[in-house]
Design an enzyme around this catalytic site. Structure first.
Site, mmCIF file in Angstrom:
data_model
loop_
_atom_site.group_PDB
_atom_site.id
_atom_site.type_symbol
_atom_site.label_atom_id
_atom_site.label_comp_id
_atom_site.label_asym_id
_atom_site.label_seq_id
_atom_site.Cartn_x
_atom_site.Cartn_y
_atom_site.Cartn_z
ATOM 1 N N GLY A 45 25.471 -6.552 -5.426
ATOM 2 C CA GLY A 45 26.591 -6.822 -6.320
ATOM 3 C C GLY A 45 26.797 -5.639 -7.237
ATOM 4 C CD GLN A 50 26.131 -2.991 -12.421
ATOM 5 O OE1 GLN A 50 26.722 -3.749 -11.669
ATOM 6 N NE2 GLN A 50 24.841 -2.738 -12.298
ATOM 7 C CB CYS A 107 20.154 -4.922 -12.855
ATOM 8 S SG CYS A 107 21.759 -4.407 -13.488
ATOM 9 C CG LEU A 108 22.702 -1.517 -8.087
ATOM 10 C CD1 LEU A 108 24.092 -1.360 -7.498
ATOM 11 C CD2 LEU A 108 21.676 -0.806 -7.220
ATOM 12 C CG HIS A 149 22.991 -9.862 -11.980
ATOM 13 N ND1 HIS A 149 21.676 -9.653 -12.342
ATOM 14 C CD2 HIS A 149 23.598 -8.642 -12.080
ATOM 15 C CE1 HIS A 149 21.511 -8.373 -12.647
ATOM 16 N NE2 HIS A 149 22.659 -7.738 -12.490
ATOM 17 C CD GLU A 150 26.964 -8.021 -9.940
ATOM 18 O OE1 GLU A 150 27.438 -7.228 -10.771
ATOM 19 O OE2 GLU A 150 25.844 -7.858 -9.437
ATOM 20 C CG HIS A 153 26.682 -6.576 -14.979
ATOM 21 N ND1 HIS A 153 26.055 -5.683 -15.805
ATOM 22 C CD2 HIS A 153 25.888 -6.685 -13.877
ATOM 23 C CE1 HIS A 153 24.918 -5.274 -15.224
ATOM 24 N NE2 HIS A 153 24.789 -5.872 -14.061
HETATM 25 ZN ZN ZN Z 1 23.309 -5.766 -12.662
#
Ligand code: ZN
Length: 196
Positions: A45, A50, A107-108, A149-150, A153
């Site tokens: 995701g 991000q 998480c990226l 999660h997204e 964000h």
């Molecule tokens: Zn994340």
């Protein structure tokens, strides 16, 4: 085009995304770049924050994960998760429809940091797709976790905010180091930009 993924400590990660009212050519371009960036980073995701855009836009694709199941219901009927991926979520709204369960998450924007996070096991989602069409679905398992999660964000919420106090305390040295290095890099970038 693969976009750089912002790391923890970048202020945009804490911004709430603006609502998207029109899917412009520029927006379609961003969606395509976000899909490419997510796949290249082996993420499941990616939220617009991000990649430096505070917008209500995220992409999700759980196909790469085979050991953590997902479920999907479209119009009340079970549907094939793979056929639904990647899913583009514009202005998404999420309603929990099950009790929270704990599961591992990464998480990226937090490389090499993983933790158990508790989230509702299944959710109902309403969003707009890349063609501007509103759609609703119900999902569970990993897909529900990824979407929550997204959506966090998109509201400036990070998975560290959902960690237990103990886990967050344990990870504090790594989190502080990451935050400091991101801020240092940002300062350097500002120093070396061309004056005008
Ligand atoms: Zn994340």
């Amino acid at each position: 085009m693969i976009l750089p993924v912002l790391k923890y400590g970048h202020p945009i990660l804490r911004q709430k995304g603006a609502r998207i009212d029109e899917i412009t050519a520029e927006m379609r371009h961003l969606i395509s770049d976000m899909k490419e960036t997510m796949h290249a980073a082996k993420g499941i995701g990616l939220a617009a924050q991000q990649v430096g855009k505070a917008l209500q836009l995220a992409v999700v694709d759980v196909r790469a994960v085979t050991d953590r199941p997902s479920t999907l219901h479209l119009s009340g009927q079970p549907a094939e998760v793979a056929d639904f991926m990647p899913v583009i979520l514009i202005n998404p709204q999420v309603t929990p429809v099950a009790e929270p369960v704990a599961g591992p998450e990464g998480c990226l924007s937090f490389p090499e940091i993983y933790a158990e996070i508790s989230r509702p096991e299944s959710v109902e989602v309403t969003a707009t797709n890349e063609k501007g069409k509103k759609f609703t679905f119900r999902c569970g398992g990993l897909l529900a976790r990824a979407i929550q999660h997204e959506v966090d964000h998109l509201n400036g919420i990070l998975f560290i905010d959902r960690m237990s106090t103990e886990i967050r305390q344990e990870l504090k040295p790594e989190l502080d180091e990451l935050q400091t290095s991101t801020k240092e890099a940002l300062k350097k970038k500002i120093k070396t930009c061309n004056p005008l």
